[in-house]
Write a protein that holds these residues in place. Structure first.
Motif, PDB file in Angstrom:
ATOM      1  N   ASN A 374     118.704  29.787  14.566  1.00  0.00           N
ATOM      2  CA  ASN A 374     118.676  29.742  13.094  1.00  0.00           C
ATOM      3  C   ASN A 374     117.884  30.884  12.482  1.00  0.00           C
ATOM      4  O   ASN A 374     117.471  30.809  11.323  1.00  0.00           O
ATOM      5  CB  ASN A 374     118.112  28.404  12.622  1.00  0.00           C
ATOM      6  CG  ASN A 374     119.097  27.259  12.823  1.00  0.00           C
ATOM      7  OD1 ASN A 374     120.058  27.119  12.078  1.00  0.00           O
ATOM      8  ND2 ASN A 374     118.863  26.446  13.852  1.00  0.00           N
ATOM      9  N   ARG A 376     117.609  33.902  10.472  1.00  0.00           N
ATOM     10  CA  ARG A 376     118.536  34.356   9.437  1.00  0.00           C
ATOM     11  C   ARG A 376     118.773  35.858   9.547  1.00  0.00           C
ATOM     12  O   ARG A 376     117.874  36.667   9.313  1.00  0.00           O
ATOM     13  CB  ARG A 376     118.000  34.016   8.047  1.00  0.00           C
ATOM     14  CG  ARG A 376     118.919  34.428   6.903  1.00  0.00           C
ATOM     15  CD  ARG A 376     118.515  33.782   5.595  1.00  0.00           C
ATOM     16  NE  ARG A 376     117.154  34.099   5.216  1.00  0.00           N
ATOM     17  CZ  ARG A 376     116.819  35.198   4.542  1.00  0.00           C
ATOM     18  NH1 ARG A 376     117.743  36.073   4.184  1.00  0.00           N
ATOM     19  NH2 ARG A 376     115.557  35.415   4.214  1.00  0.00           N
ATOM     20  N   VAL A 404     120.337  28.893   0.609  1.00  0.00           N
ATOM     21  CA  VAL A 404     120.079  28.515   1.988  1.00  0.00           C
ATOM     22  C   VAL A 404     119.879  27.000   2.032  1.00  0.00           C
ATOM     23  O   VAL A 404     119.093  26.444   1.274  1.00  0.00           O
ATOM     24  CB  VAL A 404     118.829  29.234   2.534  1.00  0.00           C
ATOM     25  CG1 VAL A 404     118.601  28.863   3.998  1.00  0.00           C
ATOM     26  CG2 VAL A 404     118.965  30.735   2.383  1.00  0.00           C
ATOM     27  N   SER A 415     121.079  26.078   9.902  1.00  0.00           N
ATOM     28  CA  SER A 415     120.802  26.693   8.610  1.00  0.00           C
ATOM     29  C   SER A 415     122.022  27.499   8.195  1.00  0.00           C
ATOM     30  O   SER A 415     122.566  28.274   8.991  1.00  0.00           O
ATOM     31  CB  SER A 415     119.573  27.598   8.719  1.00  0.00           C
ATOM     32  OG  SER A 415     119.265  28.170   7.477  1.00  0.00           O
ATOM     33  N   VAL A 453     123.732  31.318   9.234  1.00  0.00           N
ATOM     34  CA  VAL A 453     122.851  32.430   8.880  1.00  0.00           C
ATOM     35  C   VAL A 453     122.703  33.434  10.000  1.00  0.00           C
ATOM     36  O   VAL A 453     122.249  34.560   9.780  1.00  0.00           O
ATOM     37  CB  VAL A 453     121.455  31.919   8.474  1.00  0.00           C
ATOM     38  CG1 VAL A 453     121.531  31.020   7.255  1.00  0.00           C
ATOM     39  CG2 VAL A 453     120.770  31.201   9.638  1.00  0.00           C
ATOM     40  N   THR A 454     123.086  33.088  11.232  1.00  0.00           N
ATOM     41  CA  THR A 454     122.734  33.944  12.353  1.00  0.00           C
ATOM     42  C   THR A 454     123.939  34.446  13.145  1.00  0.00           C
ATOM     43  O   THR A 454     123.749  35.161  14.121  1.00  0.00           O
ATOM     44  CB  THR A 454     121.785  33.192  13.309  1.00  0.00           C
ATOM     45  OG1 THR A 454     121.212  34.102  14.233  1.00  0.00           O
ATOM     46  CG2 THR A 454     122.519  32.106  14.058  1.00  0.00           C
ATOM     47  N   ILE A 722     113.672  28.582   6.544  1.00  0.00           N
ATOM     48  CA  ILE A 722     113.954  28.785   7.960  1.00  0.00           C
ATOM     49  C   ILE A 722     113.934  27.436   8.659  1.00  0.00           C
ATOM     50  O   ILE A 722     113.241  26.502   8.237  1.00  0.00           O
ATOM     51  CB  ILE A 722     112.910  29.752   8.575  1.00  0.00           C
ATOM     52  CG1 ILE A 722     113.273  30.097  10.008  1.00  0.00           C
ATOM     53  CG2 ILE A 722     111.509  29.171   8.500  1.00  0.00           C
ATOM     54  CD1 ILE A 722     112.377  31.162  10.623  1.00  0.00           C
TER      55      ILE A 722
END
Length: 925
Positions: A374, A376, A404, A415, A453-454, A722
Motif C-alpha cells: 500500500n 502510494r 484516498v 488503499s 495506489v501502488t 497510508i
C-alpha cells in the motif's frame, strides 16, 4: 392705489403624472422586494421540508425573526422616545428667556428652518425615521441569531479558566452574546443622540455658525441624559474587557499575561469606576445644565483610558517585565500551553519512542506485506491528469477530486484512489449551451474511477478497479446505482421526470436515456410553484417551458457543500468531501467542525479565525437522492451538545450510521494539519523550554513543483494517508501521518500520526526519534537522490528526448522500527498530459536506488546492497561438486524469488529466499 388682476393659477405641465409615476415606481420596487423575500422564504421552506428538516428551518427562521423583531422594536422605541422628547422639549423652549438674540435675527433675515419647524408633520416623520433607522440595525443584528441561541441553550464545558474560575462555556456562549448586545446598545445610543441633535438643530436649540455657537439648556439636559447612558454602557464594556484579557497576545503569552493581570486588570476596574462617576455626573447635569461638566467627564474618561490602558501598561511591560520576562511570565506561559493543548485536543497525543534502527530485512518486509503493498506510488496531480485523459470519456464529464480511501477487496485491505465522474453542463460545446440541455437533458454524472495506489500496467498507467460508463468493476466494489445528481461539481438546478427522458451516458454512436426514480427534489406541480421558482431563479423559462409535467421535480442546491451549509451554517466544513461506494450506492462524506475564537488562553490557529476546533460531526450525502444525515461523533463537545439542544432532530448518534459507511470515516486532513502546525511548538510542555523555543519543530521541506533538476524551489511537506502496521500493533491500519524536523534543520526528529480505523479512530500518536541519533529527513534524501550519478544521468537523458520527468512526492514509510523512503517518478511527453509511472526510487540507510517497479527497487536496495540476510557470493567459496550443485540450486531459487518479487508475491518470495538461505548454509559448513 393700483389693483392688479391675475389669471387662474397655472400648474406645471405633467406634474401630477410625474408624481404618479414616481409613486407607481416606488410601489413596484417595494412589491418586487417583498416578492423576492416571499419567494426565498417559500423555496427554503419547500426545500427543507423535502429533505426532512422542517424543524431546523422553523427554528432558524424563528430565531432570525425573533432577534430581528426584538431589536427592531427596541431600537425603534428608543429612537422614537428620544426624538419625541427632543421635539417636545424643543417646542417648549422656543424663544426662551435669554434667547432674545433670536428675535433680532429673525427680524432682519428669514429663518431657513421655519418651514421645516412649523409645517412638517413631525410626529409622523419621527415615527417613520425611527423605523427606517431601526430596520438596517435589526437586519444586521439578525445575523447573530446563532450567538443568541447558543447563549440561551448553552451546555457547560466542564472546566474552568484559571483566572476568573468561570466555566469555559461562559466564554464560548455567553461572552459573544454580551458583546453583541453591548455593541448594539452603543450604536442605538449614538443614533438616538444623532436624531435628537438634528431635531434640536432644526428648532434652533443648537446653533453652530461662524458668528455664534450655542446649545440651549434643554438640549444640554437631554444630551446629558443620553451621555450618562453611554457612560453606563462603557462601564459595562470595561467590565466585559476584563474577560477579553484572556485572548490578548503580547508575543510571548496568548491570554492574560503578567502585565494584564497586575496592571491592565486594575486599570479596567479604575475605568469602570471612572465611567460610573462620569455617568452620574452626566445625569446630575440634567439639572445643572452646563456643557462644561459633560465635557470634563468625556475628557476624563477618554484621556484616562488612553493614559491608563495605553501608556502605563506599555511602560510597565517594557521596563519592568521584559528584563525578567521568563520569570514573570512563566505561570502564564504554562496556562497558554495547557489551554491551547486542550482547545485543539493536543493533550490526547500519545508520545512514543521510535528507535530508528537500521535492521530491515526481507523477512521484515514479508511480515509487513500490507505496508509494502500500500505504498502510494500515484500522486494525485499526475494521476488526475491520467484519469482525465483516460476516463472522463466526454468533454462534459469531470473527474474533479481524487481522494484516498481504503476498501477490503479480494480479501486484502487496500488503499485506493477514487474520483467521481460528475457532469458539468458548462463544459458542453458552446452551441449546445441551451436551457434545455443544461437543465432538462444533462442532469447527472455517472459512476466513479478507482485504482490501487501502488500498482501500474506494463505501460506505466494505473490499473483500474472501476472504469468506464456505466462503471465496470475489475476487482473493485460493484456500483449498482452510478448516477450522481448531487456532488462537488453540481451547481445549476435541474428538472427531472419531465416530458423527455434525461441523457444517461453515451454508447457508441447512440445515447442511453433514463428517468429519475429517486426521492430528491421538490415537486413542480401547479402553476404557483412554477411562478415561485421563476422568481427565485429569475428564469422565465421555468414558466414557459413545455418540458415540465405533473410529476416533474426540481433539484436545487445540488452542490453537497451548499446543501450542508444551508442546513447547518454554524458548522465549518472541511475542504475535501470524499466519495464512498457502499453496498452498490455512492455517498459523499463531509467532515464538519465546531469552532470558536473565544477559548481562553488558546493560541489562534495559523491563518484562521479560530482558537478551538472539534471534528464533532460527520455528514453523509446520498449522491442519488440528495439526503443529508448528520452524525454526532463527539457528544462530549460542548458546542455540538449545545446545537443538539437547539436542533433536537438534526444530529443522529454515530452508532446508527450504516456499518459499512463507518468503515470509511477518516481523520480529516484539515484538522490534522491544524493540530500538527500547533504541535510543532506545543509539544513543549515546560514553560522554560517553550519560552526559549529550544525544541521547535517544523514540517520537512520538499521540492516545489514537478521539476527535479534543482532543489531551489521548496515547499513544506503535506500530510498523507497510508495503510501500514504501526510499531507494536498486530495488523495494518489506515491513518494519516506527517514527519517532523527540527526548526531550521533537515534531519527527521519525529512523525505524527492520527488513526482512522475503529476502535482506535481519532487517537493521535507522535513517534519521537532519539535526539543523539541522526535520521535523514526527506529533504536530505532528496539531496542524495539528486547526487546519485546513475539517477541524475537517466533523468537528464529523458529530459533531452522530448519527454519531461515529473517527480512524485517523497514518502516516509515507517516499517517496524526503521524508516524507508519511497518516491515515484513519472514520464510524459513534452506537450502531453498523460504521465506514466516509469520508475520507483527508494532509499534506506546509505543506499539510494531506482528501478522500474517497487518490487525491483526493494530487491536492488536490499539484495544487491547487502541488506538481505542472503550472501550471494557464498556458493563460489566451495569448489566441490556437491557444493556447486547446491550453489546452482540456490541460484535457481534466487531467480524464482526475483520473479515472485516482481509479481508482488511476497509469500512466494520469502519461501524461495528461505530455500536460498538453507542451501547457502549447507555450502558454508
Amino acid at each position: 392705489m393700483t389693483i392688479g388682476i391675475t389669471g387662474p393659477e397655472r400648474k406645471a405641465p405633467g406634474r401630477s403624472a410625474v408624481v404618479g409615476l414616481i409613486i407607481i415606481a416606488i410601489v413596484a420596487a417595494i412589491s418586487l422586494i417583498l416578492l423576492g423575500l416571499v419567494a426565498d422564504f417559500l423555496v427554503d421552506w419547500m426545500w427543507f421540508s423535502s429533505i426532512g428538516y422542517p424543524q431546523v428551518f422553523w427554528t432558524t427562521i424563528g430565531a432570525k425573526a425573533g432577534v430581528f423583531f426584538v431589536v427592531f422594536f427596541t431600537t425603534a422605541v428608543v429612537l422614537w422616545a428620544t426624538a419625541r422628547l427632543a421635539l417636545k422639549q424643543a417646542r417648549r423652549s422656543r424663544l426662551p428667556a435669554g434667547f432674545a438674540w433670536k428675535l433680532a435675527a429673525t427680524a432682519t433675515q428669514p429663518d431657513p428652518f421655519e418651514f421645516m419647524r412649523d409645517r412638517l408633520p413631525w410626529p409622523r416623520i419621527i415615527a417613520a425615521t425611527a423605523g427606517l433607522v431601526a430596520l438596517p440595525i435589526a437586519w444586521a443584528e439578525a445575523g447573530n441569531w446563532s450567538t443568541i441561541l447558543q447563549f440561551l441553550y448553552q451546555v457547560p464545558y466542564g472546566a474552568n479558566d484559571p483566572l476568573y474560575e468561570k466555566d469555559i462555556g461562559f466564554y464560548l456562549f455567553s461572552l459573544p452574546a454580551w458583546i453583541a448586545i453591548k455593541n448594539w446598545a452603543l450604536l442605538t445610543l449614538f443614533m438616538s443622540a444623532l436624531l435628537a441633535g438634528l431635531i434640536y438643530w432644526v428648532h434652533g436649540d443648537i446653533e453652530y455658525q461662524a458668528q455664534r455657537r450655542s446649545i440651549s439648556p434643554i438640549a444640554i439636559a437631554h444630551g446629558s441624559a443620553l451621555l450618562g447612558l453611554f457612560f453606563a454602557v462603557k462601564a459595562w464594556s470595561y467590565g466585559l474587557d476584563r474577560y477579553l484579557l484572556l485572548f490578548g497576545d503580547n508575543g510571548v503569552v496568548v491570554g492574560a499575561s503578567y502585565t494584564d493581570i497586575h496592571v491592565e486588570l486594575p486599570v479596567l476596574w479604575l475605568l469602570i469606576a471612572i465611567s460610573t462617576i462620569a455617568a452620574l455626573a452626566a445625569w446630575a447635569n440634567i439639572w445643572v445644565r452646563t456643557y462644561r461638566l459633560p465635557a470634563a467627564a468625556i475628557v476624563l474618561l477618554f484621556g484616562g483610558a488612553f493614559l491608563l490602558s495605553g501608556v502605563i501598561p506599555g511602560l510597565f511591560q517594557r521596563f519592568y517585565v521584559r528584563p525578567n520576562e521568563l520569570e514573570w511570565e512563566r505561570p502564564y506561559i504554562q496556562r497558554n500551553i495547557a489551554l491551547t493543548r486542550e482547545a485543539y485536543n493536543l493533550n490526547r497525543i500519545t508520545p512514543k519512542p521510535f528507535p530508528a534502527e537500521q535492521n530491515l530485512t526481507f523477512k521484515t518486509l514479508e511480515t509487513n506485506k500490507a505496508t509494502i503493498d500500500n505504498i502510494r506510488l500515484w500522486d494525485w496531480q499526475p494521476l488526475a491528469d491520467t484519469y482525465a485523459q483516460l476516463q472522463e470519456i466526454r468533454t462534459y464529464y469531470k473527474l474533479r477530486d481524487l481522494d484516498v480511501d481504503r476498501y477490503w477487496l479480494g480479501g486484502t485491505y487496500q488503499s485506493v484512489m477514487i474520483s467521481a465522474r460528475e457532469l458539468n453542463s458548462s463544459l458542453l460545446p458552446p452551441n449546445a449551451q441551451t436551457w434545455v440541455n443544461r437543465h432538462v437533458l444533462f442532469t447527472h454524472g455517472n459512476g466513479a474511477v478507482m485504482s490501487p495506489v501502488t500498482q501500474k500496467s506494463g505501460e506505466g498507467l494505473p490499473l483500474f478497479y472501476l472504469r468506464d460508463i456505466p462503471p465496470v468493476a475489475h476487482g473493485g466494489p460493484e456500483v449498482r446505482e452510478p448516477r450522481i445528481y448531487y456532488g462537488a461539481e453540481s451547481s445549476d438546478y435541474v428538472i427531472v421526470n419531465g416530458t423527455v427522458p434525461e441523457f444517461d451516458h453515451p454508447k457508441g454512436r447512440d445515447n442511453v436515456y433514463a428517468s429519475y426514480d429517486g426521492s430528491g427534489g421538490i415537486p413542480l406541480s401547479g402553476m404557483v410553484r412554477r411562478l415561485i421558482f421563476t422568481d427565485y431563479f429569475n428564469d422565465v423559462n421555468l414558466l414557459l417551458t413545455d418540458y415540465i409535467a405533473d410529476g416533474s421535480r426540481i433539484l436545487i442546491r445540488r452542490n453537497i457543500r451548499d446543501r450542508v451549509r444551508t442546513i447547518a451554517p454554524f458548522l465549518t466544513l472541511d475542504r475535501d468531501p470524499y466519495l464512498v461506494i457502499s453496498e452498490g450506492r455512492m455517498f459523499w462524506i463531509q467532515d464538519a467542525y465546531t469552532t470558536s475564537d473565544y477559548f481562553p488562553y488558546a493560541q489562534p490557529a495559523p491563518g484562521l479565525d479560530l482558537n478551538y476546533i472539534r471534528n464533532s460531526v460527520k455528514v453523509v450525502i446520498d449522491a442519488y437522492n440528495g439526503t443529508v444525515d448528520f452524525y454526532l461523533v463527539d457528544p462530549g463537545d460542548a458546542i455540538a451538545a449545545t446545537y443538539q439542544r437547539i436542533f433536537p432532530g438534526l444530529f443522529k448518534a454515530f452508532a446508527v450510521m450504516p456499518p459499512d459507511l463507518q468503515k470509511h470515516i477518516r481523520y480529516p486532513e484539515d484538522l490534522f494539519l491544524i493540530q500538527a502546525k500547533l504541535y510543532q511548538a506545543y509539544h513543549m510542555e515546560a514553560a522554560d523550554v517553550f519560552y526559549n523555543r529550544e525544541d521547535l519543530w517544523q514540517f520537512p521541506r520538499q521540492p516545489a513543483g514537478d521539476g527535479v533538476s534543482s532543489l531551489d524551489g521548496v515547499a513544506p511537506m503535506a500530510p498523507y494517508y497510508i495503510i501500514m502496521r504501526l510499531p507494536g500493533e498486530t495488523q495494518a491500519e489506515f491513518f494519516i501521518m506527517i514527519p517532523m524536523v527540527p526548526s531550521r534543520r533537515d534531519n527527521m526528529i519525529a512523525w505524527l500520526a492520527a488513526r482512522c480505523d475503529e476502535p482506535d479512530y481519532g487517537k493521535l500518536i507522535v513517534y519521537e526519534f532519539p535526539k543523539e541519533k541522526l535520521v535523514y529527513g526527506p529533504f536530505q534524501i532528496e539531496a542524495r537522490i539528486h547526487q546519485n550519478t546513475e539517477i541524475s544521468q537517466q533523468i537528464s537523458l529523458w529530459n533531452q528526448m522530448g519527454s519531461r520527468v515529473v517527480r512524485g512526492n517523497l514518502l516516509v514509510i515507517p516499517i517496524e522500527n526503521s524508516i524507508l523512503y519511497v518516491s515515484p517518478l513519472y514520464l510524459r511527453a513534452e506537450q502531453g498530459h498523460l504521465p506514466e509511472l516509469k520508475r520507483v526510487i527508494a532509499a534506506y540507510g546509505e543506499h539510494v536506488v531506482m528501478k522500474e517497479t517497487l518490487a525491483e527497487t526493494l530487491s536492488a536496495l536490499f539484495v544487491e546492497n547487502g541488506a538481505a540476510p542472503a550472501k550471494r557470493g557464498a556458493a563460489a567459496e566451495t569448489p566441490s561438486e556437491g557444493s556447486q550443485r547446491r550453489a546452482q540450486e540456490a541460484l535457481d531459487h534466487y531467480n524464482r524469488a526475483m520473479e515472485r518479487l516482481r509479481s508482488g508475491d511476497w509469500t512466494g518470495f520469502g519461501r524461495e529466499m528461505d530455500a536460498v538461505r538453507g542451501l547457502l548454509e549447507d555450502v558454508s559448513r
